[in-house]
Scaffold this motif. Structure first.
Motif, PDB file in Angstrom:
ATOM      1  N   ALA A 148      77.585  19.687  -5.126  1.00  0.00           N
ATOM      2  CA  ALA A 148      78.799  19.668  -5.940  1.00  0.00           C
ATOM      3  C   ALA A 148      78.583  18.843  -7.206  1.00  0.00           C
ATOM      4  CB  ALA A 148      79.964  19.096  -5.127  1.00  0.00           C
ATOM      5  N   ALA A 149      77.761  17.794  -7.098  1.00  0.00           N
ATOM      6  CA  ALA A 149      77.455  16.967  -8.261  1.00  0.00           C
ATOM      7  C   ALA A 149      76.757  17.783  -9.337  1.00  0.00           C
ATOM      8  CB  ALA A 149      76.578  15.782  -7.839  1.00  0.00           C
ATOM      9  N   ILE A 150      75.802  18.593  -8.928  1.00  0.00           N
ATOM     10  CA  ILE A 150      75.075  19.431  -9.886  1.00  0.00           C
ATOM     11  C   ILE A 150      76.008  20.443 -10.528  1.00  0.00           C
ATOM     12  CG2 ILE A 150      73.294  21.205 -10.114  1.00  0.00           C
ATOM     13  CD1 ILE A 150      71.687  19.714  -7.990  1.00  0.00           C
ATOM     14  N   ARG A 151      76.816  21.110  -9.700  1.00  0.00           N
ATOM     15  CA  ARG A 151      77.751  22.110 -10.238  1.00  0.00           C
ATOM     16  C   ARG A 151      78.732  21.480 -11.216  1.00  0.00           C
ATOM     17  NH1 ARG A 151      78.034  23.757  -4.766  1.00  0.00           N
ATOM     18  NH2 ARG A 151      80.081  22.733  -4.588  1.00  0.00           N
ATOM     19  N   SER A 152      79.278  20.332 -10.834  1.00  0.00           N
ATOM     20  CA  SER A 152      80.254  19.663 -11.699  1.00  0.00           C
ATOM     21  C   SER A 152      79.625  19.190 -13.000  1.00  0.00           C
ATOM     22  CB  SER A 152      80.894  18.485 -10.959  1.00  0.00           C
ATOM     23  OG  SER A 152      81.626  18.914  -9.849  1.00  0.00           O
ATOM     24  N   ALA A 153      78.405  18.651 -12.900  1.00  0.00           N
ATOM     25  CA  ALA A 153      77.723  18.158 -14.099  1.00  0.00           C
ATOM     26  C   ALA A 153      77.427  19.288 -15.072  1.00  0.00           C
ATOM     27  CB  ALA A 153      76.436  17.447 -13.698  1.00  0.00           C
ATOM     28  N   GLU A 154      76.981  20.420 -14.542  1.00  0.00           N
ATOM     29  CA  GLU A 154      76.651  21.552 -15.411  1.00  0.00           C
ATOM     30  C   GLU A 154      77.899  22.170 -16.033  1.00  0.00           C
ATOM     31  OE1 GLU A 154      74.364  23.992 -12.771  1.00  0.00           O
ATOM     32  OE2 GLU A 154      72.486  22.948 -13.261  1.00  0.00           O
ATOM     33  N   GLU A 155      79.015  22.109 -15.312  1.00  0.00           N
ATOM     34  CA  GLU A 155      80.260  22.678 -15.835  1.00  0.00           C
ATOM     35  C   GLU A 155      80.969  21.729 -16.795  1.00  0.00           C
ATOM     36  OE1 GLU A 155      84.699  23.965 -14.190  1.00  0.00           O
ATOM     37  OE2 GLU A 155      83.047  23.666 -12.786  1.00  0.00           O
ATOM     38  N   LEU A 156      81.043  20.448 -16.433  1.00  0.00           N
ATOM     39  CA  LEU A 156      81.831  19.483 -17.201  1.00  0.00           C
ATOM     40  C   LEU A 156      81.047  18.800 -18.315  1.00  0.00           C
ATOM     41  CD1 LEU A 156      83.636  17.825 -14.160  1.00  0.00           C
ATOM     42  CD2 LEU A 156      84.612  19.479 -15.772  1.00  0.00           C
ATOM     43  N   LYS A 157      79.712  18.731 -18.162  1.00  0.00           N
ATOM     44  CA  LYS A 157      78.837  18.089 -19.144  1.00  0.00           C
ATOM     45  C   LYS A 157      79.326  16.672 -19.494  1.00  0.00           C
ATOM     46  CE  LYS A 157      77.334  22.493 -21.069  1.00  0.00           C
ATOM     47  NZ  LYS A 157      76.233  22.538 -20.115  1.00  0.00           N
ATOM     48  N   PRO A 158      79.411  15.802 -18.517  1.00  0.00           N
ATOM     49  CA  PRO A 158      79.881  14.428 -18.764  1.00  0.00           C
ATOM     50  C   PRO A 158      78.867  13.628 -19.567  1.00  0.00           C
ATOM     51  CG  PRO A 158      78.999  14.597 -16.562  1.00  0.00           C
ATOM     52  CD  PRO A 158      79.022  15.993 -17.110  1.00  0.00           C
ATOM     53  N   ASP A 159      79.329  12.552 -20.171  1.00  0.00           N
ATOM     54  CA  ASP A 159      78.426  11.673 -20.913  1.00  0.00           C
ATOM     55  C   ASP A 159      77.610  10.804 -19.962  1.00  0.00           C
ATOM     56  OD1 ASP A 159      79.407  12.457 -23.523  1.00  0.00           O
ATOM     57  OD2 ASP A 159      81.230  11.367 -22.994  1.00  0.00           O
ATOM     58  N   VAL A 160      78.223  10.404 -18.851  1.00  0.00           N
ATOM     59  CA  VAL A 160      77.557   9.567 -17.857  1.00  0.00           C
ATOM     60  C   VAL A 160      77.942  10.059 -16.467  1.00  0.00           C
ATOM     61  CG1 VAL A 160      77.340   7.237 -16.870  1.00  0.00           C
ATOM     62  CG2 VAL A 160      77.547   7.531 -19.353  1.00  0.00           C
ATOM     63  N   ILE A 161      76.955  10.090 -15.569  1.00  0.00           N
ATOM     64  CA  ILE A 161      77.208  10.440 -14.174  1.00  0.00           C
ATOM     65  C   ILE A 161      76.946   9.205 -13.317  1.00  0.00           C
ATOM     66  CG2 ILE A 161      76.517  11.889 -12.227  1.00  0.00           C
ATOM     67  CD1 ILE A 161      75.498  13.940 -14.294  1.00  0.00           C
ATOM     68  N   VAL A 162      77.933   8.804 -12.550  1.00  0.00           N
ATOM     69  CA  VAL A 162      77.763   7.706 -11.595  1.00  0.00           C
ATOM     70  C   VAL A 162      77.400   8.362 -10.267  1.00  0.00           C
ATOM     71  CG1 VAL A 162      78.875   5.786 -10.408  1.00  0.00           C
ATOM     72  CG2 VAL A 162      79.413   6.244 -12.810  1.00  0.00           C
ATOM     73  N   MET A 163      76.177   8.132  -9.792  1.00  0.00           N
ATOM     74  CA  MET A 163      75.618   8.884  -8.672  1.00  0.00           C
ATOM     75  C   MET A 163      75.225   7.990  -7.502  1.00  0.00           C
ATOM     76  SD  MET A 163      74.426  12.133  -7.950  1.00  0.00           S
ATOM     77  CE  MET A 163      73.830  12.926  -9.463  1.00  0.00           C
ATOM     78  N   ASP A 164      75.781   8.300  -6.333  1.00  0.00           N
ATOM     79  CA  ASP A 164      75.347   7.640  -5.105  1.00  0.00           C
ATOM     80  C   ASP A 164      74.025   8.263  -4.668  1.00  0.00           C
ATOM     81  OD1 ASP A 164      75.319   6.090  -2.802  1.00  0.00           O
ATOM     82  OD2 ASP A 164      76.604   7.465  -1.690  1.00  0.00           O
ATOM     83  N   ILE A 165      73.217   7.528  -3.919  1.00  0.00           N
ATOM     84  CA  ILE A 165      71.956   8.091  -3.432  1.00  0.00           C
ATOM     85  C   ILE A 165      72.174   8.895  -2.162  1.00  0.00           C
ATOM     86  CG2 ILE A 165      69.778   7.506  -2.310  1.00  0.00           C
ATOM     87  CD1 ILE A 165      69.198   5.541  -4.422  1.00  0.00           C
ATOM     88  N   ARG A 166      72.888   8.323  -1.217  1.00  0.00           N
ATOM     89  CA  ARG A 166      73.055   8.973   0.076  1.00  0.00           C
ATOM     90  C   ARG A 166      74.327   9.808   0.098  1.00  0.00           C
ATOM     91  NH1 ARG A 166      70.647   5.378   4.987  1.00  0.00           N
ATOM     92  NH2 ARG A 166      68.538   5.236   4.141  1.00  0.00           N
ATOM     93  N   MET A 167      74.136  11.135  -0.015  1.00  0.00           N
ATOM     94  CA  MET A 167      75.250  12.065   0.037  1.00  0.00           C
ATOM     95  C   MET A 167      74.848  13.266   0.880  1.00  0.00           C
ATOM     96  SD  MET A 167      76.901  12.103  -3.814  1.00  0.00           S
ATOM     97  CE  MET A 167      75.376  12.643  -4.619  1.00  0.00           C
ATOM     98  N   PRO A 168      75.810  13.981   1.451  1.00  0.00           N
ATOM     99  CA  PRO A 168      75.476  15.147   2.270  1.00  0.00           C
ATOM    100  C   PRO A 168      75.022  16.341   1.441  1.00  0.00           C
ATOM    101  CG  PRO A 168      77.850  14.882   2.088  1.00  0.00           C
ATOM    102  CD  PRO A 168      77.233  13.653   1.477  1.00  0.00           C
ATOM    103  N   LEU A 169      74.421  17.323   2.148  1.00  0.00           N
ATOM    104  CA  LEU A 169      73.932  18.586   1.590  1.00  0.00           C
ATOM    105  C   LEU A 169      72.729  18.396   0.676  1.00  0.00           C
ATOM    106  CD1 LEU A 169      77.263  20.514   0.848  1.00  0.00           C
ATOM    107  CD2 LEU A 169      75.857  20.504   2.919  1.00  0.00           C
TER     108      LEU A 169
END
Length: 233
Positions: free
Chosen positions: A45-66
């Protein structure tokens, strides 16, 4: 490309723990120069959201499902990315055993989850400006835990080592000090030069080695076998 000073910073929060995610959203949304444009609870979902929304900064956790944050970071900011995202990794060193992989994947910086709100705010602004965020304390922790993984046994003859031939002796010294976790002020004190001169050296190093930021410089130094072996030449 950095965010213009008069433009709001668009942030995407990628975190599977609801309370932590809500905290990040609350803190950042309260800033007049920031807007949380989306949330994601897993790596895909992070990848999909980033590609769609094109944010300036992504705050990313390391341990996530999928899909974990490292793989998501590699997809969004790795060598194959045509327009690398600016990613702030949030983690806990005593839990995540492979955090150094996120450096190699293209992360722009790290922040511990127990950091105070002002540190999170500053981290997002720093990365939005196109700078890296690798605090000396975090660097030292990373080095102590993962040095052997970062530095291959064949490092002295590696292509990474050959890349360092482009540097002058002073630039070589600055790179070593960066990899040891020293801040610009500490490097200036160690080399008896001004902080402005250190900034100039750092900029030249990044340009000569075709590196995006200070984070990548640390990784290259270890992959090349420069750091951790007492080499100050």
């Amino acid at each position: 490309m950095s965010v213009p000073p008069d433009a709001g910073i668009r942030v995407l929060i990628c975190e599977d723990q609801a309370l932590v995610r809500a905290g990040f959203v609350t803190i950042l949304s309260a800033q007049p120069d920031m807007e949380v444009v989306g949330e994601a609870t897993d790596g895909r979902a992070a990848i999909r959201s980033a590609e769609e929304l094109k944010p300036d900064v992504i705050v990313m956790d390391i341990r996530m499902p999928l899909l974990d944050g490292i793989e998501a970071t590699r997809h969004l900011a790795g060598p194959a990315s045509l327009s690398p995202a600016k990613i702030l990794i949030v983690t806990t060193f005593n839990v995540d055993e492979y955090v150094y992989e996120a450096l190699r994947a293209g992360a722009s910086g790290f922040l511990l989850k127990d950091a105070a709100p002002p540190e999170l705010i500053n981290a997002v602004r720093t990365i939005a400006r196109g700078e890296s965020l690798l605090a000396p304390a975090v660097t030292r922790t990373l080095i102590g835990r993962h040095a052997e993984h970062l530095r291959p046994a064949t490092a002295p003859a590696s292509p990474e080592r050959e890349r360092l031939n482009a540097l002058t002796s002073r630039e070589h010294e600055v790179l070593l000090l960066i990899s040891e976790g020293l801040s610009n002020a500490e490097i200036a004190a160690a080399m008896v030069i001004s902080p402005e001169t250190v900034k100039t050296y750092v900029s030249r190093i990044l340009t000569k080695l075709d590196l995006r930021d200070r984070v990548q410089a640390v990784v290259l130094a270890y992959r090349a076998g420069l750091a951790g072996n007492g080499d100050r030449t």
